[in-house]
Scaffold this active site. Structure first.
Site, PDB file in Angstrom:
ATOM      1  N   HIS A   1      -1.528  -0.356   5.303  1.00  0.00           N
ATOM      2  CA  HIS A   1      -1.501  -1.653   5.998  1.00  0.00           C
ATOM      3  C   HIS A   1      -2.896  -2.253   5.931  1.00  0.00           C
ATOM      4  O   HIS A   1      -3.651  -2.269   6.902  1.00  0.00           O
ATOM      5  CB  HIS A   1      -1.049  -1.449   7.449  1.00  0.00           C
ATOM      6  CG  HIS A   1      -0.696  -2.737   8.148  1.00  0.00           C
ATOM      7  ND1 HIS A   1       0.337  -3.548   7.714  1.00  0.00           N
ATOM      8  CD2 HIS A   1      -1.220  -3.358   9.232  1.00  0.00           C
ATOM      9  CE1 HIS A   1       0.430  -4.605   8.511  1.00  0.00           C
ATOM     10  NE2 HIS A   1      -0.510  -4.518   9.431  1.00  0.00           N
TER      11      HIS A   1
ATOM     12  N   SER B   1      -0.410  -9.630   8.219  1.00  0.00           N
ATOM     13  CA  SER B   1       0.369  -8.969   9.267  1.00  0.00           C
ATOM     14  C   SER B   1       0.887  -9.996  10.289  1.00  0.00           C
ATOM     15  O   SER B   1       1.595 -10.933   9.907  1.00  0.00           O
ATOM     16  CB  SER B   1      -0.477  -7.859   9.911  1.00  0.00           C
ATOM     17  OG  SER B   1       0.326  -7.009  10.696  1.00  0.00           O
TER      18      SER B   1
ATOM     19  N   ASP C   1       2.660   1.205   3.287  1.00  0.00           N
ATOM     20  CA  ASP C   1       2.365   0.632   4.611  1.00  0.00           C
ATOM     21  C   ASP C   1       3.160   1.374   5.688  1.00  0.00           C
ATOM     22  O   ASP C   1       4.389   1.324   5.706  1.00  0.00           O
ATOM     23  CB  ASP C   1       2.734  -0.852   4.613  1.00  0.00           C
ATOM     24  CG  ASP C   1       2.217  -1.593   5.848  1.00  0.00           C
ATOM     25  OD1 ASP C   1       2.110  -0.966   6.918  1.00  0.00           O
ATOM     26  OD2 ASP C   1       1.936  -2.797   5.732  1.00  0.00           O
TER      27      ASP C   1
END
Length: 230
Positions: free
Chosen positions: A208, A119, A174
């Site tokens: 995610h 991320s 995600d």
């Protein structure tokens, strides 16, 4: 864990099982610490590789109503056209370059180092690798995007990594950093580095986060880019 811009705590480290001849520097996501990824990487460790998972400094994050949390740089918004913390991103990249320099001083040449992250950490790993003159073995970019993308390819003009291998992974479900960000990023990366060296893998139903198949893909990439030295 408290730390500020000047003194984040020492990284979480998974030592090599034998003499370390290579290293992975892996950067966690927003609000996390290096410990969770050190634990995950310990599960796929390669005996001659040392894994270094630094902790981001604590700072207020605009996206999260200025709450203070571990963050590599400020995030103002998550849309593709959101304003970006240019000075914060560049400073963070310098900090990561200093970490790479430290490993080189410890005896591991930069071309035996894979830089990676998840991320926000993945975003920083891509930006750092594409702007540094330190030649790296590769990048593992998970569920992320390329920061300051409009500054490329010019920003990579002096980079030593125009031929490096990139493993980019993204969950198809995600909700935070949508798959389209990953797709846009991979297209941009192919215009900066040798497109044959960019491998983009997606995982059905993965949100995610990570999944066992992704961890195995990361393990194989690391073993390929950092083979043992006899």
């Amino acid at each position: 864990m408290c730390g500020n811009n000047m003194s984040a705590p020492l990284p979480a480290i998974v030592p090599a099982a034998r003499k370390a001849t290579a290293a992975v520097i892996f950067l966690h996501g927003l609000g996390d610490t290096g410990h969770s990824w050190a634990e995950a990487l310990a599960g796929i460790r390669t005996p001659h590789v040392k894994y270094i998972c630094p902790h981001a400094p604590i700072m207020p994050v605009t996206l999260n109503m200025n709450m203070a949390m571990p963050s590599w740089f400020d995030i103002i918004g998550l849309s593709p056209d959101a304003e970006e913390d240019e000075s914060g991103i560049k400073q963070a990249a310098e900090n990561i370059q200093a970490l790479i320099d430290q490993e080189v001083k410890n005896g591991i040449p930069s071309h035996r180092i894979v830089l990676g992250g998840f991320s926000q950490g993945g975003a920083l790993s891509l930006y750092t690798a594409l702007t540094t003159q330190q030649k790296l073995a590769g990048v593992v970019a998970l569920s992320c995007w390329l920061p300051l993308r409009s500054s490329f390819p010019q920003a990579a003009a002096n980079s030593s990594n125009r031929d490096m291998h990139i493993l980019q992974c993204h969950g198809e479900a995600d909700p935070l950093v949508p798959l389209v960000f990953g797709c846009l990023t991979v297209e941009k990366l192919k215009s900066i580095v040798n497109p044959a060296n960019v491998n983009f893998k997606t995982y059905p139903r993965m949100p995610h986060s990570s999944c066992p198949q992704e961890m195995m893909d990361i393990k194989q990439f690391i073993e390929k880019q950092l083979p043992p030295i006899n």
